[in-house]
Scaffold this active site. Sequence first.
Site, PDB file in Angstrom:
ATOM      1  N   ARG A  60      86.560  88.161  50.016  1.00 12.28           N
ATOM      2  CA  ARG A  60      86.665  88.182  51.466  1.00 12.28           C
ATOM      3  C   ARG A  60      86.465  86.795  52.086  1.00 12.28           C
ATOM      4  O   ARG A  60      87.083  86.445  53.079  1.00 12.28           O
ATOM      5  CB  ARG A  60      85.637  89.149  52.032  1.00 12.28           C
ATOM      6  CG  ARG A  60      86.120  89.744  53.326  1.00 12.28           C
ATOM      7  CD  ARG A  60      85.253  90.774  53.914  1.00 12.28           C
ATOM      8  NE  ARG A  60      84.110  91.148  53.116  1.00 12.28           N
ATOM      9  CZ  ARG A  60      83.531  92.332  53.202  1.00 12.28           C
ATOM     10  NH1 ARG A  60      84.010  93.225  53.996  1.00 12.28           N
ATOM     11  NH2 ARG A  60      82.465  92.609  52.486  1.00 12.28           N
ATOM     12  N   LYS A 169      80.656  97.234  35.391  1.00 11.10           N
ATOM     13  CA  LYS A 169      79.647  98.240  35.698  1.00 11.10           C
ATOM     14  C   LYS A 169      79.005  97.948  37.050  1.00 11.10           C
ATOM     15  O   LYS A 169      79.092  96.807  37.479  1.00 11.10           O
ATOM     16  CB  LYS A 169      78.594  98.319  34.592  1.00 11.10           C
ATOM     17  CG  LYS A 169      77.651  97.095  34.595  1.00 11.10           C
ATOM     18  CD  LYS A 169      76.505  97.296  33.677  1.00 11.10           C
ATOM     19  CE  LYS A 169      75.363  98.003  34.343  1.00 11.10           C
ATOM     20  NZ  LYS A 169      74.283  97.119  34.810  1.00 11.10           N
ATOM     21  N   HIS A 199      79.110  95.185  28.564  1.00 13.45           N
ATOM     22  CA  HIS A 199      79.066  93.922  27.830  1.00 13.45           C
ATOM     23  C   HIS A 199      78.213  93.996  26.565  1.00 13.45           C
ATOM     24  O   HIS A 199      78.362  93.176  25.676  1.00 13.45           O
ATOM     25  CB  HIS A 199      78.679  92.746  28.740  1.00 13.45           C
ATOM     26  CG  HIS A 199      77.215  92.623  29.039  1.00 13.45           C
ATOM     27  ND1 HIS A 199      76.581  93.348  30.013  1.00 13.45           N
ATOM     28  CD2 HIS A 199      76.260  91.846  28.486  1.00 13.45           C
ATOM     29  CE1 HIS A 199      75.302  92.998  30.055  1.00 13.45           C
ATOM     30  NE2 HIS A 199      75.078  92.095  29.137  1.00 13.45           N
ATOM     31  N   LYS A 203      78.603  92.203  22.333  1.00 17.72           N
ATOM     32  CA  LYS A 203      77.644  91.314  21.675  1.00 17.72           C
ATOM     33  C   LYS A 203      77.902  91.343  20.169  1.00 17.72           C
ATOM     34  O   LYS A 203      78.087  92.413  19.593  1.00 17.72           O
ATOM     35  CB  LYS A 203      76.201  91.751  21.976  1.00 17.72           C
ATOM     36  CG  LYS A 203      75.791  91.483  23.433  1.00 17.72           C
ATOM     37  CD  LYS A 203      74.345  91.901  23.665  1.00 17.72           C
ATOM     38  CE  LYS A 203      73.976  91.877  25.139  1.00 17.72           C
ATOM     39  NZ  LYS A 203      73.583  90.570  25.665  1.00 17.72           N
ATOM     40  N   GLU A 237      63.027  92.797  29.324  1.00 15.49           N
ATOM     41  CA  GLU A 237      63.353  91.530  29.990  1.00 15.49           C
ATOM     42  C   GLU A 237      62.083  90.987  30.625  1.00 15.49           C
ATOM     43  O   GLU A 237      61.298  91.745  31.195  1.00 15.49           O
ATOM     44  CB  GLU A 237      64.403  91.755  31.077  1.00 15.49           C
ATOM     45  CG  GLU A 237      65.751  92.166  30.521  1.00 15.49           C
ATOM     46  CD  GLU A 237      66.773  92.334  31.633  1.00 15.49           C
ATOM     47  OE1 GLU A 237      67.533  91.388  31.864  1.00 15.49           O
ATOM     48  OE2 GLU A 237      66.789  93.388  32.266  1.00 15.49           O
ATOM     49  N   ASP A 256      70.685 101.244  35.267  1.00 17.87           N
ATOM     50  CA  ASP A 256      71.118  99.862  35.068  1.00 17.87           C
ATOM     51  C   ASP A 256      71.287  99.517  33.584  1.00 17.87           C
ATOM     52  O   ASP A 256      72.162  98.733  33.218  1.00 17.87           O
ATOM     53  CB  ASP A 256      70.082  98.924  35.710  1.00 17.87           C
ATOM     54  CG  ASP A 256      70.518  97.470  35.731  1.00 17.87           C
ATOM     55  OD1 ASP A 256      71.654  97.207  36.161  1.00 17.87           O
ATOM     56  OD2 ASP A 256      69.720  96.596  35.322  1.00 17.87           O
ATOM     57  N   HIS A 261      74.434 100.525  28.665  1.00 18.95           N
ATOM     58  CA  HIS A 261      74.258  99.644  27.507  1.00 18.95           C
ATOM     59  C   HIS A 261      73.546 100.325  26.337  1.00 18.95           C
ATOM     60  O   HIS A 261      74.008 100.285  25.206  1.00 18.95           O
ATOM     61  CB  HIS A 261      73.451  98.404  27.897  1.00 18.95           C
ATOM     62  CG  HIS A 261      74.019  97.634  29.051  1.00 18.95           C
ATOM     63  ND1 HIS A 261      75.359  97.479  29.249  1.00 18.95           N
ATOM     64  CD2 HIS A 261      73.419  96.957  30.065  1.00 18.95           C
ATOM     65  CE1 HIS A 261      75.572  96.734  30.337  1.00 18.95           C
ATOM     66  NE2 HIS A 261      74.404  96.411  30.848  1.00 18.95           N
ATOM     67  N   LYS A 361      61.959  95.679  33.254  1.00 20.29           N
ATOM     68  CA  LYS A 361      61.884  94.320  33.796  1.00 20.29           C
ATOM     69  C   LYS A 361      60.409  93.916  33.762  1.00 20.29           C
ATOM     70  O   LYS A 361      59.518  94.762  33.779  1.00 20.29           O
ATOM     71  CB  LYS A 361      62.350  94.302  35.253  1.00 20.29           C
ATOM     72  CG  LYS A 361      63.794  94.758  35.457  1.00 20.29           C
ATOM     73  CD  LYS A 361      64.784  93.644  35.266  1.00 20.29           C
ATOM     74  CE  LYS A 361      66.186  94.082  35.628  1.00 20.29           C
ATOM     75  NZ  LYS A 361      67.215  93.219  35.034  1.00 20.29           N
TER      76      LYS A 361
HETATM   77  C1  BG6 Z   1      73.080  93.976  33.292  1.00 25.66           C
HETATM   78  C2  BG6 Z   1      72.024  94.522  34.199  1.00 25.66           C
HETATM   79  O1  BG6 Z   1      74.083  94.930  33.072  1.00 25.66           O
HETATM   80  O2  BG6 Z   1      72.493  93.616  32.058  1.00 25.66           O
HETATM   81  C3  BG6 Z   1      70.918  93.506  34.399  1.00 25.66           C
HETATM   82  O3  BG6 Z   1      72.589  94.878  35.453  1.00 25.66           O
HETATM   83  C4  BG6 Z   1      70.380  93.037  33.079  1.00 25.66           C
HETATM   84  O4  BG6 Z   1      69.866  94.041  35.203  1.00 25.66           O
HETATM   85  C5  BG6 Z   1      71.509  92.619  32.161  1.00 25.66           C
HETATM   86  O5  BG6 Z   1      69.509  91.951  33.321  1.00 25.66           O
HETATM   87  C6  BG6 Z   1      70.993  92.324  30.773  1.00 25.66           C
HETATM   88  O6  BG6 Z   1      72.011  91.764  30.003  1.00 25.66           O
HETATM   89  P1  BG6 Z   1      71.674  90.798  28.805  1.00 25.66           P
HETATM   90  O7  BG6 Z   1      73.008  90.515  28.192  1.00 25.66           O
HETATM   91  O8  BG6 Z   1      71.008  89.592  29.392  1.00 25.66           O
HETATM   92  O9  BG6 Z   1      70.761  91.549  27.903  1.00 25.66           O
END
Ligand code: BG6
Length: 509
Positions: A60, A169, A199, A203, A237, A256, A261, A361
């Site tokens: 935008r 996502k 993603h 990996k 994390e 999330d 994942h 987190k």
């Molecule tokens: C994302 C989440 O899909 O994956 C994030 O929205 C998260 O909150 C991230 O931090 C983690 O990805 P990676 O590759 O750093 O483990």
Amino acid sequence: MVGQFSLDDRLRYERAAPPCAVVIFGANGDLTKRKLLPALYRLAYERRLPAGFAVVGVSRTEMSDEGFREKMREGVTRFLEDSPFDAALWDDFARGLSYISGDVADAGLYERLRVRLAELEETRQTGGNALFYLSTQPSHYETAVRGLGEAGLQRATQAGGWRRIIVEKPFGHDQESAAHLNASLQRVFAEESIYRIDHYLGKETVQNILAFRFGNGIFEPLWNRRYVNHVQITAAEAIGVEGRGAYYQEAGALRDMIQNHLLQVMGTIAMEPPASYEPNAVRDERAKLLRSIRTLKADEVASHAVKGQYGRATIGGSEVAGFREEPGVAADAQTDTYAAVTVFVENWRWAGVPFYIRSGKRMPKRVTDIAIQFNQAPLALFEDTGGQGWPNLLVVRIQPEEGISLRFFSKLPGAGMKLRPVTMDFNYGTSFGTRTPTAYETLLMDALEGDATLYTRQDMVEASWRAVQPILDVWSGTKFALPNYAAGSWGPAESDEMLARRGHVWRVP
Ligand code: BG6
């Protein structure tokens, strides 16, 4: 040197992409500069992008082509991580970057895009191929897909050309919205042109699970309820929500990380061997596994799922804010910044084996791994020698220290029979001495080549939503006493209690 690959070696066996224009919706967002452009730049650096390649950023915000190139240059130099920045190569690559501003709800935007794609077909010989990448706010996905469809952009302009769409996502907010999004996509694009990205599946270490399990003869016979006691999947994390408070407040850890994942990772660890390494053969098995996850009844949720939220703490001498004090977060937010679930698979291989999955987190460190704990040796032969309490453990380390290790007992050197657990370790870095491509490099390359093996399919997305939906339903109707773990700790006590009920303990990764 043995085990070392130079860039030249890589170029000999790596694939090159076909000509194409990549159209990124949400080009002014974080993902574009942090992940997508650095990945495309790296592919260019490896000479895997053809001359007929272009990127069109759509967003935008008003911006010139030059402004977009400059912004992307900043992003790439900042987020390249482990690749050198080659200014001459960048200039060449950046000539293929252009930008269109507009509102996804405005038909004029798609008309401008149609004209731009036609120009690029001429000026950069993109062959009429286009890969659309949806990375806008998720609430705009359906509008953008409708816009593309109404402008006829889903159809290639040349015989043999193609149009594909990658959907970032989150894929829906719950089971119902995911089904709705699927239906909107399929009204415009054929299923084989829809690439739902997760993603984690890109990996290297997750891909290696298949090589490890099915390329070796010795593991598969042990990979079942007879030998495996339980499995722990951890994605911790150290960071908090990093300015994404407003998004995260609505999402939470279960949506999330676990719904997508980690359930895909579990699908890879637990699926049956596919008949071949064809996209649908692999995806069929992963989907089948996800469909075999036992759906929790509402009254089982409290004993099978734990919600956590971090509160303020002092870490290494500095004060760390609690989640509710983060910008954009409500003072009474019920969001899960930590979630742990016990999952059972109802099939012949896994019946009765708990899969514990947790993600959070503000944990003590960043680590993602899978620990497969085998049954204790049945004999009490070494009972008084230290040979108890450390069952064999196979740990697949997804990140950051990518590798695999196996724990077993060994006799302590010296007189008498004393046992001690030791580990045998494989480490990617030292074994291959080569750089690991990022997940986005792998996945973008796959989509350009039309290989959907590592992308999720409609049935997989729906099955994983089905697995978490009962938990979301119960949680949304329950008021929890939060925060319930201190920032920098391993999560709430209830999570330990969940495992203790079956005599298990979370390992400290
Ligand atoms: C994302 C989440 O899909 O994956 C994030 O929205 C998260 O909150 C991230 O931090 C983690 O990805 P990676 O590759 O750093 O483990």
